[in-house]
Design an enzyme around this catalytic site. Structure first.
Site, PDB file in Angstrom:
ATOM      1  CE1 TYR A 257      -3.942   1.842   0.806  1.00 55.05           C
ATOM      2  CE2 TYR A 257      -2.748   3.138   2.541  1.00 55.05           C
ATOM      3  CZ  TYR A 257      -3.800   2.974   1.489  1.00 55.05           C
ATOM      4  OH  TYR A 257      -4.973   4.222   2.061  1.00 55.05           O
TER       5      TYR A 257
ATOM      6  CG  HIS B  38      -7.128   0.701   9.403  1.00 56.62           C
ATOM      7  ND1 HIS B  38      -8.503   1.399   8.571  1.00 56.62           N
ATOM      8  CD2 HIS B  38      -6.007   0.700   8.807  1.00 56.62           C
ATOM      9  CE1 HIS B  38      -7.465   1.030   7.264  1.00 56.62           C
ATOM     10  NE2 HIS B  38      -5.899   1.110   7.806  1.00 56.62           N
TER      11      HIS B  38
HETATM   12  P1  GDP Z   1      -1.541   0.063  10.915  1.00 55.75           P
HETATM   13  O1  GDP Z   1      -1.658   1.230  11.642  1.00 55.75           O
HETATM   14  O2  GDP Z   1      -1.490  -0.203   9.444  1.00 55.75           O
HETATM   15  O3  GDP Z   1      -0.860  -0.743  11.961  1.00 55.75           O
HETATM   16  O4  GDP Z   1      -2.901  -0.638  11.122  1.00 55.75           O
HETATM   17  P2  GDP Z   1      -4.297  -0.580  12.002  1.00 55.75           P
HETATM   18  O5  GDP Z   1      -5.025  -0.251  11.917  1.00 55.75           O
HETATM   19  O6  GDP Z   1      -4.745  -2.277  10.962  1.00 55.75           O
HETATM   20  O7  GDP Z   1      -3.156  -1.579  13.203  1.00 55.75           O
HETATM   21  C1  GDP Z   1      -3.030  -0.757  13.776  1.00 55.75           C
HETATM   22  C2  GDP Z   1      -2.357  -1.923  15.621  1.00 55.75           C
HETATM   23  O8  GDP Z   1      -3.968  -2.067  16.268  1.00 55.75           O
HETATM   24  C3  GDP Z   1      -1.334  -2.533  15.133  1.00 55.75           C
HETATM   25  O9  GDP Z   1       0.103  -2.735  16.316  1.00 55.75           O
HETATM   26  C4  GDP Z   1      -2.379  -3.976  14.731  1.00 55.75           C
HETATM   27  O10 GDP Z   1      -1.634  -5.125  15.280  1.00 55.75           O
HETATM   28  C5  GDP Z   1      -3.049  -3.555  16.415  1.00 55.75           C
HETATM   29  N1  GDP Z   1      -4.836  -4.124  16.376  1.00 55.75           N
HETATM   30  C6  GDP Z   1      -4.611  -4.927  17.705  1.00 55.75           C
HETATM   31  N2  GDP Z   1      -6.052  -5.715  17.431  1.00 55.75           N
HETATM   32  C7  GDP Z   1      -6.592  -4.842  16.049  1.00 55.75           C
HETATM   33  C8  GDP Z   1      -7.208  -5.516  15.731  1.00 55.75           C
HETATM   34  O11 GDP Z   1      -8.325  -6.079  15.626  1.00 55.75           O
HETATM   35  N3  GDP Z   1      -7.834  -4.995  14.081  1.00 55.75           N
HETATM   36  C9  GDP Z   1      -6.478  -4.563  13.682  1.00 55.75           C
HETATM   37  N4  GDP Z   1      -6.316  -4.044  12.800  1.00 55.75           N
HETATM   38  N5  GDP Z   1      -5.569  -4.084  14.638  1.00 55.75           N
HETATM   39  C10 GDP Z   1      -5.470  -4.336  15.574  1.00 55.75           C
END
Ligand code: GDP
Length: 324
Positions: free
Chosen positions: A142, A185
């Site tokens: 991305y 997210h």
């Molecule tokens: P990033 O900012 O690109 O890493 O996008 P995300 O919003 O998917 O993840 C942000 C952080 O939240 C990462 O460290 C994930 O491991 C954590 N996280 C914790 N629980 C969750 C969940 O249920 N879904 C996602 N997407 N992220 C999670």
């Protein structure tokens, strides 16, 4: 106060991706500008196809474009669908930017992402950190597509004098978000988990990773206000960060989400899931110098997003392809 450089008054404005979370927020924000919004018929224009994109722009003839169409997703979706994230995003932005020049768009704003920066960038991250180090592997596909989008805007400006600019938003959340438990997210994922756990009277929710990564979250309505500000008050090759100016750990976020939802059980951390980048806090000095500041604090924004979620059970969807 910075002077106005582009007047949206009376202009035909197209928000590409107007059915996604970001695009629909920009459309809401534009309701208070004296412009005319042009919209592609639902499902009829596949922006990954050059012929369809050009045919639409030739007929709609927008004068200003907000390029918010993208294939988006959380850490798991990015990590497991690399080809789709790279291919679809490159196609969408190349098609729209090229067609914008062909059909005489006066001003275009491209939306990037804070994941364009090196994984270990100095915090808070200034715009000049771009391409100074390796990317975070989980969302590199991305990120590379978004970097190409920035470079397209810069290249068209240099070669053709096109007034195309780019904004780099931090992690966004708000009404219209994707609440799919696997592809979303972290904010919608945790709202959904806490909500379900509350209803099921579960003892705990599972949060991915260690809970230690730091993230910055901006409400999508604040972003929409920021990009309209950029459209009217900024022109230049440099892109501009748009963020809240502060971050918190995923652990703190999980606690806040549970409080907002009213779930009082435990929070468990699943170390088999990735943490992603340790921190990505944006330096927002450039944006602030343009007279913009976010207005919605995280607690208020989370409450409002949870209310939206409760009121829109049928709109909780999985945007695998946010074309038009
Ligand atoms: P990033 O900012 O690109 O890493 O996008 P995300 O919003 O998917 O993840 C942000 C952080 O939240 C990462 O460290 C994930 O491991 C954590 N996280 C914790 N629980 C969750 C969940 O249920 N879904 C996602 N997407 N992220 C999670």
């Amino acid at each position: 106060m910075p002077e106005q450089l582009y007047d949206l008054g009376g202009k035909r404005v197209w928000v590409a991706g107007d059915r996604g979370m970001v695009g629909s927020a920009i459309v809401r924000r534009l309701a208070s500008e004296p412009c005319q919004i042009v919209r592609a018929p639902r499902g009829e224009v596949d922006l990954t196809r050059q012929d369809q994109t050009e045919a639409w722009m030739a007929s709609a003839r927008p004068q200003a474009v907000f390029l918010a169409a993208a294939k988006v997703g959380g850490i798991h979706a990015n990590d497991t669908h690399p080809a789709e994230f790279l291919y679809q995003n490159m196609m969408i932005e190349a098609n729209i930017i090229h067609a914008a020049r062909r059909f005489g768009v006066e001003k275009l704003l491209f939306l990037g992402s804070s994941c364009i920066y090196p994984r270990m960038a100095t915090q808070p991250i200034t715009e000049d950190a771009l391409l100074t180090g390796p990317l975070e592997p989980t969302n590199q596909w991305y990120a590379v597509a978004k970097i190409a989008g920035i470079k397209l805007c810069q290249a068209y400006r240099r070669q053709y004098g096109s007034d195309y600019i780019s904004a780099m938003p931090t992690n966004l959340y708000g009404p219209g978000d994707n609440f799919d438990p696997v592809g979303s997210h972290v904010v919608p994922a945790l709202l959904l988990k806490a909500h379900k756990a509350k209803l099921d009277r579960a003892r705990y929710i599972d949060v991915w990773g260690s809970g230690r990564p730091l993230r910055e979250f901006l409400h999508v309505d604040d972003l929409a206000d920021g990009v309209v500000r950029l459209m009217t008050h900024y022109s230049g090759e440099d892109f501009v960060n748009v963020g809240a100016g502060y971050d918190l750990t995923i652990m703190e976020l999980a606690e806040l989400v549970c409080e907002v939802v009213g779930f009082s059980g435990a929070i468990r951390y699943d170390s088999s899931k990735p943490d992603g980048t340790p921190r990505k806090l944006l330096d927002v000095s450039r944006m602030r110098a343009l007279g913009w500041a976010p207005k919605i604090d995280l607690r208020t924004g989370l409450k409002q997003t949870y209310e939206w979620f409760l009121e829109h059970p049928n709109e909780i969807r999985i945007p695998v392809h946010a074309a038009s």
